[in-house]
Design a protein around this motif. Sequence first.
Motif, mmCIF file in Angstrom:
data_model
loop_
_atom_site.group_PDB
_atom_site.id
_atom_site.type_symbol
_atom_site.label_atom_id
_atom_site.label_comp_id
_atom_site.label_asym_id
_atom_site.label_seq_id
_atom_site.Cartn_x
_atom_site.Cartn_y
_atom_site.Cartn_z
ATOM 1 N N LYS A 28 -97.187 14.008 3.729
ATOM 2 C CA LYS A 28 -97.929 12.945 3.042
ATOM 3 C C LYS A 28 -97.013 11.966 2.318
ATOM 4 O O LYS A 28 -97.450 10.919 1.876
ATOM 5 N N LYS A 29 -95.722 12.324 2.173
ATOM 6 C CA LYS A 29 -94.763 11.473 1.473
ATOM 7 C C LYS A 29 -93.599 11.164 2.405
ATOM 8 O O LYS A 29 -93.261 11.984 3.252
ATOM 9 N N PRO A 30 -92.968 10.004 2.205
ATOM 10 C CA PRO A 30 -91.789 9.702 3.039
ATOM 11 C C PRO A 30 -90.701 10.758 2.817
ATOM 12 O O PRO A 30 -90.557 11.303 1.722
ATOM 13 N N ILE A 84 -92.534 6.679 12.002
ATOM 14 C CA ILE A 84 -92.355 5.556 11.081
ATOM 15 C C ILE A 84 -93.739 5.052 10.685
ATOM 16 O O ILE A 84 -94.567 4.765 11.540
ATOM 17 N N ARG A 85 -93.965 4.987 9.377
ATOM 18 C CA ARG A 85 -95.209 4.427 8.829
ATOM 19 C C ARG A 85 -94.826 3.504 7.686
ATOM 20 O O ARG A 85 -94.160 3.926 6.743
ATOM 21 N N ASP A 86 -95.245 2.269 7.763
ATOM 22 C CA ASP A 86 -94.979 1.300 6.692
ATOM 23 C C ASP A 86 -93.495 1.229 6.328
ATOM 24 O O ASP A 86 -93.120 1.254 5.159
ATOM 25 N N LYS A 87 -92.656 1.192 7.333
ATOM 26 C CA LYS A 87 -91.197 1.098 7.165
ATOM 27 C C LYS A 87 -90.577 2.297 6.441
ATOM 28 O O LYS A 87 -89.476 2.217 5.905
ATOM 29 N N ASP A 88 -91.301 3.389 6.397
ATOM 30 C CA ASP A 88 -90.784 4.651 5.855
ATOM 31 C C ASP A 88 -90.861 5.710 6.945
ATOM 32 O O ASP A 88 -91.661 5.606 7.880
ATOM 33 N N ILE A 89 -90.062 6.751 6.798
ATOM 34 C CA ILE A 89 -90.047 7.840 7.780
ATOM 35 C C ILE A 89 -90.780 9.041 7.192
ATOM 36 O O ILE A 89 -90.465 9.500 6.089
ATOM 37 N N TYR A 90 -91.762 9.515 7.946
ATOM 38 C CA TYR A 90 -92.581 10.644 7.533
ATOM 39 C C TYR A 90 -92.413 11.792 8.523
ATOM 40 O O TYR A 90 -92.234 11.564 9.724
ATOM 41 N N LEU A 91 -92.517 13.016 8.021
ATOM 42 C CA LEU A 91 -92.536 14.185 8.871
ATOM 43 C C LEU A 91 -93.920 14.246 9.510
ATOM 44 O O LEU A 91 -94.933 14.151 8.816
ATOM 45 N N LYS A 92 -93.970 14.366 10.821
ATOM 46 C CA LYS A 92 -95.254 14.454 11.519
ATOM 47 C C LYS A 92 -95.848 15.834 11.324
ATOM 48 O O LYS A 92 -95.143 16.835 11.426
ATOM 49 N N ARG A 93 -97.140 15.853 11.108
ATOM 50 C CA ARG A 93 -97.819 17.148 11.048
ATOM 51 C C ARG A 93 -97.888 17.743 12.432
ATOM 52 O O ARG A 93 -98.203 17.063 13.400
ATOM 53 N N LEU A 150 -84.380 7.409 13.831
ATOM 54 C CA LEU A 150 -85.507 6.582 13.387
ATOM 55 C C LEU A 150 -85.089 5.581 12.324
ATOM 56 O O LEU A 150 -85.581 4.450 12.306
ATOM 57 N N SER A 151 -84.177 5.969 11.449
ATOM 58 C CA SER A 151 -83.759 5.038 10.402
ATOM 59 C C SER A 151 -83.011 3.839 11.004
ATOM 60 O O SER A 151 -83.100 2.731 10.477
ATOM 61 N N ARG A 152 -82.306 4.048 12.114
ATOM 62 C CA ARG A 152 -81.658 2.929 12.802
ATOM 63 C C ARG A 152 -82.706 1.996 13.422
ATOM 64 O O ARG A 152 -82.499 0.793 13.475
#
Length: 156
Positions: A28-30, A84-93, A150-152
């Motif tokens: 739920k958090k980047p 990637i969500r809203d220019k942040d990287i999230y762990l996928k469930r 992903l950050s690249r």
Amino acid sequence: MKMLYIASSVFAILMGIGVIVVRMKASKKPTSIKKIILPPVFMSTGAVMFLIPEFRVSSMELLEAVTVGMLFSILLIKTSNFEIRDKDIYLKRSKAFPIILISLLIIRIIGKGMLSDSIDVGELSGMFFILAFSMIVPWRIAMYIKYQKLSREIVN
């Protein structure tokens, strides 16, 4: 001895549940490099146990524990992905992650029960620490590589 096995198994189950809860909240958090790298760093402090002779393992036990840990890590690597969500990287469930984690925990408890009759409790503790560490390090390295990729993409 049986009480120690039961107590440590209950503790392992509670820790497993804790990992699942933390993992679900983490999605739920980047995420960040720090969140990926710190768990194995913190866990590495447990290696101090090998200063006490009762926890030391033979070369063969070390090899067995590392091999099993690395095999288990493959399942965790396969179920750990980012998005990637809203220019942040999230762990996928992953729906498979809790099932895999619980399965690994059950295999570990059964293995511990079978081995506790033939291997001293201290050595067995050392082996399971090595197994867990050998599982978390490759998993976190793979997560780090996926995160960096992903950050690249975000930068470009």
